[in-house]
Design a protein around this motif. Structure first.
Motif, PDB file in Angstrom:
ATOM      1  N   ASN A  77      -6.874 -12.122  -1.694  1.00  0.00           N
ATOM      2  CA  ASN A  77      -7.227 -11.154  -2.738  1.00  0.00           C
ATOM      3  C   ASN A  77      -5.985 -10.467  -3.310  1.00  0.00           C
ATOM      4  O   ASN A  77      -5.989  -9.271  -3.597  1.00  0.00           O
ATOM      5  N   GLY A  78      -4.897 -11.219  -3.424  1.00  0.00           N
ATOM      6  CA  GLY A  78      -3.670 -10.695  -4.026  1.00  0.00           C
ATOM      7  C   GLY A  78      -2.828  -9.821  -3.119  1.00  0.00           C
ATOM      8  O   GLY A  78      -1.895  -9.173  -3.572  1.00  0.00           O
ATOM      9  N   LYS A  79      -3.148  -9.807  -1.795  1.00  0.00           N
ATOM     10  CA  LYS A  79      -2.414  -8.950  -0.860  1.00  0.00           C
ATOM     11  C   LYS A  79      -2.059  -9.730   0.397  1.00  0.00           C
ATOM     12  O   LYS A  79      -2.767 -10.656   0.782  1.00  0.00           O
ATOM     13  N   THR A  80      -0.970  -9.308   1.030  1.00  0.00           N
ATOM     14  CA  THR A  80      -0.622  -9.828   2.348  1.00  0.00           C
ATOM     15  C   THR A  80       0.103  -8.743   3.121  1.00  0.00           C
ATOM     16  O   THR A  80       0.707  -7.849   2.519  1.00  0.00           O
ATOM     17  N   LEU A  81       0.042  -8.810   4.446  1.00  0.00           N
ATOM     18  CA  LEU A  81       0.567  -7.746   5.288  1.00  0.00           C
ATOM     19  C   LEU A  81       1.568  -8.302   6.297  1.00  0.00           C
ATOM     20  O   LEU A  81       1.275  -9.274   6.999  1.00  0.00           O
ATOM     21  N   PHE A  82       2.740  -7.673   6.363  1.00  0.00           N
ATOM     22  CA  PHE A  82       3.741  -7.942   7.393  1.00  0.00           C
ATOM     23  C   PHE A  82       3.655  -6.790   8.384  1.00  0.00           C
ATOM     24  O   PHE A  82       3.795  -5.633   7.995  1.00  0.00           O
ATOM     25  N   THR A  83       3.438  -7.099   9.653  1.00  0.00           N
ATOM     26  CA  THR A  83       3.218  -6.045  10.640  1.00  0.00           C
ATOM     27  C   THR A  83       4.441  -5.838  11.522  1.00  0.00           C
ATOM     28  O   THR A  83       5.235  -6.753  11.743  1.00  0.00           O
ATOM     29  N   SER A  84       4.582  -4.604  12.005  1.00  0.00           N
ATOM     30  CA  SER A  84       5.611  -4.223  12.977  1.00  0.00           C
ATOM     31  C   SER A  84       7.022  -4.591  12.528  1.00  0.00           C
ATOM     32  O   SER A  84       7.813  -5.139  13.302  1.00  0.00           O
ATOM     33  N   MET A  85       7.363  -4.262  11.294  1.00  0.00           N
ATOM     34  CA  MET A  85       8.691  -4.567  10.758  1.00  0.00           C
ATOM     35  C   MET A  85       9.695  -3.516  11.215  1.00  0.00           C
ATOM     36  O   MET A  85       9.405  -2.326  11.239  1.00  0.00           O
ATOM     37  N   LYS A  86      10.879  -3.964  11.579  1.00  0.00           N
ATOM     38  CA  LYS A  86      11.939  -3.063  12.023  1.00  0.00           C
ATOM     39  C   LYS A  86      12.489  -2.258  10.850  1.00  0.00           C
ATOM     40  O   LYS A  86      12.377  -2.651   9.693  1.00  0.00           O
ATOM     41  N   THR A  87      13.141  -1.145  11.170  1.00  0.00           N
ATOM     42  CA  THR A  87      13.811  -0.327  10.167  1.00  0.00           C
ATOM     43  C   THR A  87      14.903  -1.163   9.503  1.00  0.00           C
ATOM     44  O   THR A  87      15.582  -1.940  10.163  1.00  0.00           O
ATOM     45  N   GLY A  88      15.050  -1.011   8.186  1.00  0.00           N
ATOM     46  CA  GLY A  88      16.115  -1.718   7.487  1.00  0.00           C
ATOM     47  C   GLY A  88      15.738  -2.037   6.056  1.00  0.00           C
ATOM     48  O   GLY A  88      14.644  -1.734   5.592  1.00  0.00           O
TER      49      GLY A  88
END
Length: 135
Positions: free
Chosen positions: A100-111
């Motif tokens: 539906n036009g969205k995707t999620l990247f989880t638990s990404m580090k600071t930067g």
């Protein structure tokens, strides 16, 4: 007159406090980015200030497929995917597809991360806009 000024000041501060704090979910978005696949450029750049944050990439309609025979507005984004690359380490996520036009990247580090959109079309390229949302 002083009472009126004080009352107006208090009301303004209350409105500002409500609109600043009022959101029920913690989301922050960076400015909207334009993208074009197959141009060799990054399609956005985002600084993630929160360790282990979730970063959502949202496509913003309209998205266009441009070919030699013309331009078509896409309503199905199944031929598009996106990855993130850490600017300092060079670590790159796998490509994520859109739902539906969205995707999620989880638990990404600071930067700082670069956004890369690719398509699977063999006869053209895709262009449009995207939002990056921290969740």
């Amino acid at each position: 007159m002083r009472k009126m000024y004080s009352l107006v000041s208090i009301m303004i501060m209350a409105v500002l406090a409500i609109t600043t704090i009022g959101g029920s979910s913690a989301q922050a978005s960076v400015p909207r980015f334009s993208f074009q696949t197959e141009d060799g450029k990054w399609d956005g750049e985002v600084g993630n200030p929160n360790n282990l944050a979730n970063i959502e990439i949202d496509l913003v309609s309209p998205i266009y497929l441009k070919t030699a025979s013309g331009t078509t507005q896409l309503s199905n984004y199944s031929n598009l995917s996106v990855r993130l690359r850490n600017a300092s380490t060079g670590a790159t996520t796998s490509y994520h597809t859109f739902t539906n036009g969205k995707t999620l990247f989880t638990s990404m580090k600071t930067g700082k991360y670069y956004v890369d959109i690719k398509d699977t079309y063999t006869n053209g390229y895709v262009s449009g806009k995207l939002d990056v949302v921290f969740k």
